[in-house]
Design a protein around this motif. Structure first.
Motif, PDB file in Angstrom:
ATOM      1  N   THR A 153     -15.073  35.066  25.651  1.00 33.19           N
ATOM      2  CA  THR A 153     -14.997  35.258  24.200  1.00 33.19           C
ATOM      3  C   THR A 153     -15.197  33.920  23.501  1.00 33.19           C
ATOM      4  N   LEU A 154     -16.080  33.914  22.519  1.00 35.11           N
ATOM      5  CA  LEU A 154     -16.402  32.708  21.774  1.00 35.11           C
ATOM      6  C   LEU A 154     -16.166  32.943  20.290  1.00 35.11           C
ATOM      7  N   LYS A 155     -15.747  31.911  19.610  1.00 36.60           N
ATOM      8  CA  LYS A 155     -15.438  31.997  18.183  1.00 36.60           C
ATOM      9  C   LYS A 155     -16.565  31.341  17.383  1.00 36.60           C
ATOM     10  N   ILE A 156     -17.091  32.081  16.424  1.00 33.03           N
ATOM     11  CA  ILE A 156     -18.165  31.594  15.560  1.00 33.03           C
ATOM     12  C   ILE A 156     -17.718  31.730  14.100  1.00 33.03           C
ATOM     13  N   LEU A 157     -17.900  30.681  13.317  1.00 35.99           N
ATOM     14  CA  LEU A 157     -17.609  30.744  11.889  1.00 35.99           C
ATOM     15  C   LEU A 157     -18.869  31.124  11.117  1.00 35.99           C
ATOM     16  N   VAL A 158     -18.682  31.844  10.024  1.00 35.72           N
ATOM     17  CA  VAL A 158     -19.764  32.155   9.090  1.00 35.72           C
ATOM     18  C   VAL A 158     -19.357  31.559   7.748  1.00 35.72           C
ATOM     19  N   ALA A 159     -20.085  30.522   7.336  1.00 37.10           N
ATOM     20  CA  ALA A 159     -19.701  29.761   6.143  1.00 37.10           C
ATOM     21  C   ALA A 159     -20.867  29.720   5.163  1.00 37.10           C
ATOM     22  N   GLY A 160     -20.607  29.130   4.003  1.00 36.22           N
ATOM     23  CA  GLY A 160     -21.633  29.011   2.981  1.00 36.22           C
ATOM     24  C   GLY A 160     -21.014  29.133   1.606  1.00 36.22           C
ATOM     25  N   PHE A 165      -8.919  24.886   1.807  1.00 37.56           N
ATOM     26  CA  PHE A 165      -7.820  24.407   2.654  1.00 37.56           C
ATOM     27  C   PHE A 165      -7.657  25.300   3.892  1.00 37.56           C
ATOM     28  N   LEU A 166      -8.216  26.523   3.858  1.00 36.35           N
ATOM     29  CA  LEU A 166      -8.117  27.428   5.001  1.00 36.35           C
ATOM     30  C   LEU A 166      -9.120  27.095   6.106  1.00 36.35           C
ATOM     31  N   TRP A 167     -10.139  26.310   5.786  1.00 37.63           N
ATOM     32  CA  TRP A 167     -11.215  26.079   6.745  1.00 37.63           C
ATOM     33  C   TRP A 167     -10.725  25.397   8.014  1.00 37.63           C
ATOM     34  N   ASP A 168      -9.822  24.423   7.889  1.00 40.32           N
ATOM     35  CA  ASP A 168      -9.356  23.706   9.077  1.00 40.32           C
ATOM     36  C   ASP A 168      -8.687  24.653  10.071  1.00 40.32           C
ATOM     37  N   GLU A 169      -7.918  25.611   9.558  1.00 38.99           N
ATOM     38  CA  GLU A 169      -7.275  26.589  10.441  1.00 38.99           C
ATOM     39  C   GLU A 169      -8.321  27.482  11.102  1.00 38.99           C
ATOM     40  N   LEU A 170      -9.283  27.951  10.313  1.00 36.75           N
ATOM     41  CA  LEU A 170     -10.300  28.852  10.850  1.00 36.75           C
ATOM     42  C   LEU A 170     -11.200  28.141  11.861  1.00 36.75           C
ATOM     43  N   ALA A 171     -11.400  26.837  11.700  1.00 40.61           N
ATOM     44  CA  ALA A 171     -12.314  26.098  12.569  1.00 40.61           C
ATOM     45  C   ALA A 171     -11.713  25.761  13.929  1.00 40.61           C
ATOM     46  N   GLN A 172     -10.400  25.927  14.073  1.00 39.98           N
ATOM     47  CA  GLN A 172      -9.763  25.598  15.355  1.00 39.98           C
ATOM     48  C   GLN A 172     -10.374  26.429  16.485  1.00 39.98           C
ATOM     49  N   GLY A 173     -10.902  25.765  17.497  1.00 44.84           N
ATOM     50  CA  GLY A 173     -11.428  26.455  18.667  1.00 44.84           C
ATOM     51  C   GLY A 173     -12.797  27.085  18.493  1.00 44.84           C
ATOM     52  N   ALA A 174     -13.484  26.799  17.393  1.00 45.14           N
ATOM     53  CA  ALA A 174     -14.803  27.408  17.166  1.00 45.14           C
ATOM     54  C   ALA A 174     -15.868  26.749  18.032  1.00 45.14           C
ATOM     55  N   LEU A 175     -16.704  27.572  18.669  1.00 45.05           N
ATOM     56  CA  LEU A 175     -17.836  27.050  19.434  1.00 45.05           C
ATOM     57  C   LEU A 175     -18.918  26.527  18.509  1.00 45.05           C
ATOM     58  N   GLY A 176     -19.133  27.243  17.398  1.00 39.82           N
ATOM     59  CA  GLY A 176     -20.198  26.875  16.482  1.00 39.82           C
ATOM     60  C   GLY A 176     -20.072  27.647  15.183  1.00 39.82           C
ATOM     61  N   ALA A 177     -21.086  27.493  14.326  1.00 39.25           N
ATOM     62  CA  ALA A 177     -21.007  28.101  12.996  1.00 39.25           C
ATOM     63  C   ALA A 177     -22.390  28.463  12.478  1.00 39.25           C
ATOM     64  N   VAL A 178     -22.396  29.429  11.576  1.00 42.69           N
ATOM     65  CA  VAL A 178     -23.570  29.771  10.778  1.00 42.69           C
ATOM     66  C   VAL A 178     -23.308  29.283   9.365  1.00 42.69           C
ATOM     67  N   SER A 181     -31.243  41.267  12.661  1.00 40.98           N
ATOM     68  CA  SER A 181     -31.514  39.957  12.081  1.00 40.98           C
ATOM     69  C   SER A 181     -30.307  39.037  12.242  1.00 40.98           C
ATOM     70  N   VAL A 182     -29.124  39.568  11.968  1.00 47.22           N
ATOM     71  CA  VAL A 182     -27.896  38.776  12.107  1.00 47.22           C
ATOM     72  C   VAL A 182     -27.661  38.434  13.576  1.00 47.22           C
ATOM     73  N   ARG A 183     -27.928  39.379  14.460  1.00 44.21           N
ATOM     74  CA  ARG A 183     -27.736  39.121  15.884  1.00 44.21           C
ATOM     75  C   ARG A 183     -28.621  37.968  16.351  1.00 44.21           C
ATOM     76  N   ASP A 184     -29.858  37.922  15.868  1.00 50.37           N
ATOM     77  CA  ASP A 184     -30.755  36.825  16.230  1.00 50.37           C
ATOM     78  C   ASP A 184     -30.180  35.478  15.798  1.00 50.37           C
ATOM     79  N   VAL A 185     -29.575  35.449  14.619  1.00 52.70           N
ATOM     80  CA  VAL A 185     -28.960  34.210  14.127  1.00 52.70           C
ATOM     81  C   VAL A 185     -27.810  33.789  15.045  1.00 52.70           C
ATOM     82  N   LEU A 186     -26.972  34.740  15.426  1.00 52.34           N
ATOM     83  CA  LEU A 186     -25.818  34.429  16.278  1.00 52.34           C
ATOM     84  C   LEU A 186     -26.255  33.933  17.652  1.00 52.34           C
ATOM     85  N   VAL A 187     -27.299  34.539  18.199  1.00 51.66           N
ATOM     86  CA  VAL A 187     -27.830  34.079  19.483  1.00 51.66           C
ATOM     87  C   VAL A 187     -28.313  32.635  19.358  1.00 51.66           C
ATOM     88  N   ALA A 188     -28.977  32.320  18.251  1.00 51.76           N
ATOM     89  CA  ALA A 188     -29.471  30.955  18.034  1.00 51.76           C
ATOM     90  C   ALA A 188     -28.316  29.955  17.959  1.00 51.76           C
TER      91      ALA A 188
END
Length: 201
Positions: free
Chosen positions: A17-24, A98-111, A176-183
């Motif tokens: 299991t991997l953790k990915i953030l979606v930000a923007g 201020f929530l980003w630091d908590e959400l980013a803990q242990g993340a493999l990567g991000a979109v 389309s979203v799946r392709d982004v996550l694979v990348a």
């Protein structure tokens, strides 16, 4: 008679299991992206926009938006039998950063989801992941009526390193979203496998 290998005797695969953030930026489509691809009912923490928030919420370009994420979005997608992604959508407004630091803990990567009509809105997310050395890809959400630019133009406008993937996507479309996550996963794993430069003294 020859038989294929029976799956009855195989031990079940324990997926990684991997953790990915979606930000923007605010209103760029993060909630839509998580919902489009999640195989479970996504967890959403949306609240209605009110008059009280008008002085601090910039609605320019997203005047029709009536709700906002106040904590996170959460979804899950199985990419392979042995690989599951947990998706965490971050809130886009400054007052919830201020929530980003908590959400980013242990993340493999991000979109980093981008809108070419408001490209400046994703600079903060790009800076955040660059400062913390979290691998990320930029996904340009192709809104109807928005100008389309080559990915190289977007990469230059955001002053990204050449290895950062930039993709065009439709945040409403599962494939389309799946392709982004694979990348993102491939980019993060390539970064992890790359030899590190020796520290200078």
């Amino acid at each position: 008679m020859a038989f294929g290998r029976s799956s009855r005797g195989r031990r079940p695969v324990e997926p990684v299991t991997l953790k990915i953030l979606v930000a923007g930026g605010f209103g760029v489509g993060k909630t839509t992206m998580v919902g489009a691809v999640s195989e479970i009912r996504p967890l959403r923490t949306e609240e209605r926009l009110t008059e009280a928030g008008r002085p601090v919420d910039d609605l320019e370009g997203v005047e029709a938006k009536t709700t906002t994420t106040v904590a996170m979005d959460f979804g899950r997608i199985t990419l392979r039998e042995d690989l599951v992604l947990y998706l965490f959508g971050t809130p886009g407004q400054d007052r919830f950063w201020f929530l980003w630091d908590e959400l980013a803990q242990g993340a493999l990567g991000a979109v980093v989801l981008a809108d070419t009509r408001r490209l400046d809105d994703c600079f903060a997310a790009v800076d955040y992941f660059e400062r913390r050395a979290i691998p990320f890809a930029v996904a340009v959400n192709c809104f109807e009526g928005a100008d389309r630019f080559p990915t190289g133009t977007v990469q230059a406008a955001l002053d990204l390193d050449p290895e950062v993937p930039v993709l065009l996507c439709d945040a409403r479309d599962r494939s389309s979203v799946r392709d982004v996550l694979v990348a993102v996963v491939e980019h993060a794993l390539a970064r992890a496998d790359a030899p590190r430069e020796p520290a200078t003294t």
